[in-house]
Design a protein around this motif. Structure first.
Motif: not given
Length: 283
Positions: A192, A210, A235-236, A241-242, A245
């Motif tokens: 991420v 992500v 993702c936001s 959101s994280v 995803a």
């Protein structure tokens, strides 16, 4: 205006360093492109070479007199030619440091970090500045049973929060600024991160992405390009959101597209080949 302002400062500083003889100027930031073009007007023997790793080139990347633009995708080449239809462009893979091609295997990396074999593990980072809700995202991932490797970069406040969280959760391994990112990527199932160079590094190691949508402008363009490349979700900048995803990526287990070169040495050949198209050579 920004390009002209930067050139007024850069041109005399660079000329003072150059001295006499032929020189190759390689710029990796757009303010340097205008400066190089100004230098060539008085020193035509200088070769000016612009390297843009973003998915899209904006106006400041383009200046008449640039001998060659090196970009990392056909998309970037097309956006650059919006401002100069006849611009000399070479498309090469994004540059990635040798350490990522030489990253350890997953088992070795996990053993060094204390992550169990088979445990779902995510590397959480956001560039050198550590921008974004990384502490909240780490907590959300921990609550859902993931192991988390988190890198705060130079963000000392974030580093303190992650270390405090790590004292309560053995499944969190926290870092500030570290040179162990290739090892961390090797240990993780996915990464991420914010859009940019880290995405290229993760793809070299063979990890899905992500992408945190926290950087406007060129960051959004880079994020969209990662989605187009595959094995990536956006993702936001919020924990739900994280984690959503990340869950999808673990469920879907996307196929990782192969990186176009297998070593830093192979990339060097692309780079030197691009230089040779304008008569430049490296000793």
């Amino acid at each position: 205006w920004l390009g002209r302002a930067a050139a007024r400062w850069l041109v005399p500083a660079v000329l003072a360093e150059l001295g006499r003889g032929r020189h190759l100027l390689v710029w990796v930031f757009p303010t340097g492109v205008a400066a190089a073009a100004a230098i060539k007007r008085t020193s035509p023997e200088v070769a000016a070479f612009a390297v843009c790793i973003d998915a899209s080139a904006h106006r400041m990347w383009v200046a008449q007199g640039t001998d060659l633009y090196m970009v990392c995708s056909p998309l970037a080449a097309a956006t650059l030619r919006r401002y100069d239809a006849d611009a000399p462009v070479s498309v090469v893979p994004p540059p990635v440091r040798p350490a990522f091609f030489d990253a350890p295997d997953r088992a070795t990396a996990r053993a060094a970090l204390g992550v169990p074999d088979g445990a779902p593990c995510v590397l959480l980072m956001a560039g050198g500045w550590g921008l974004g809700p990384l502490a909240q995202a780490a907590e959300g991932l921990l609550e859902r049973g993931y192991w988390v490797l988190a890198v705060a970069g130079s963000n000392e406040r974030l580093r303190s929060r992650l270390r405090a969280l790590a004292r309560r959760h053995r499944r969190l391994v926290a870092f500030g600024t570290t040179d162990r990112v290739p090892e961390l990527m090797a240990a993780a199932d996915g990464v991420v991160t914010t859009p940019g160079q880290t995405c290229h590094e993760a793809r070299v190691v063979g990890r899905w992405l992500v992408v945190l949508d926290v950087v406007p402008g060129h960051g959004r363009e880079n994020a969209l390009h990662e989605l187009e490349t595959g094995a990536a979700l956006a993702c936001s900048p919020d924990a739900d959101s994280v984690t959503g995803a990340v869950r999808v990526m673990f469920d879907e287990k996307p196929e990782i597209p192969p990186w176009p070169v297998s070593s830093a040495e192979e990339w060097d050949k692309h780079f030197i080949g691009a230089l040779s198209t304008v008569g430049a050579t490296l000793a």
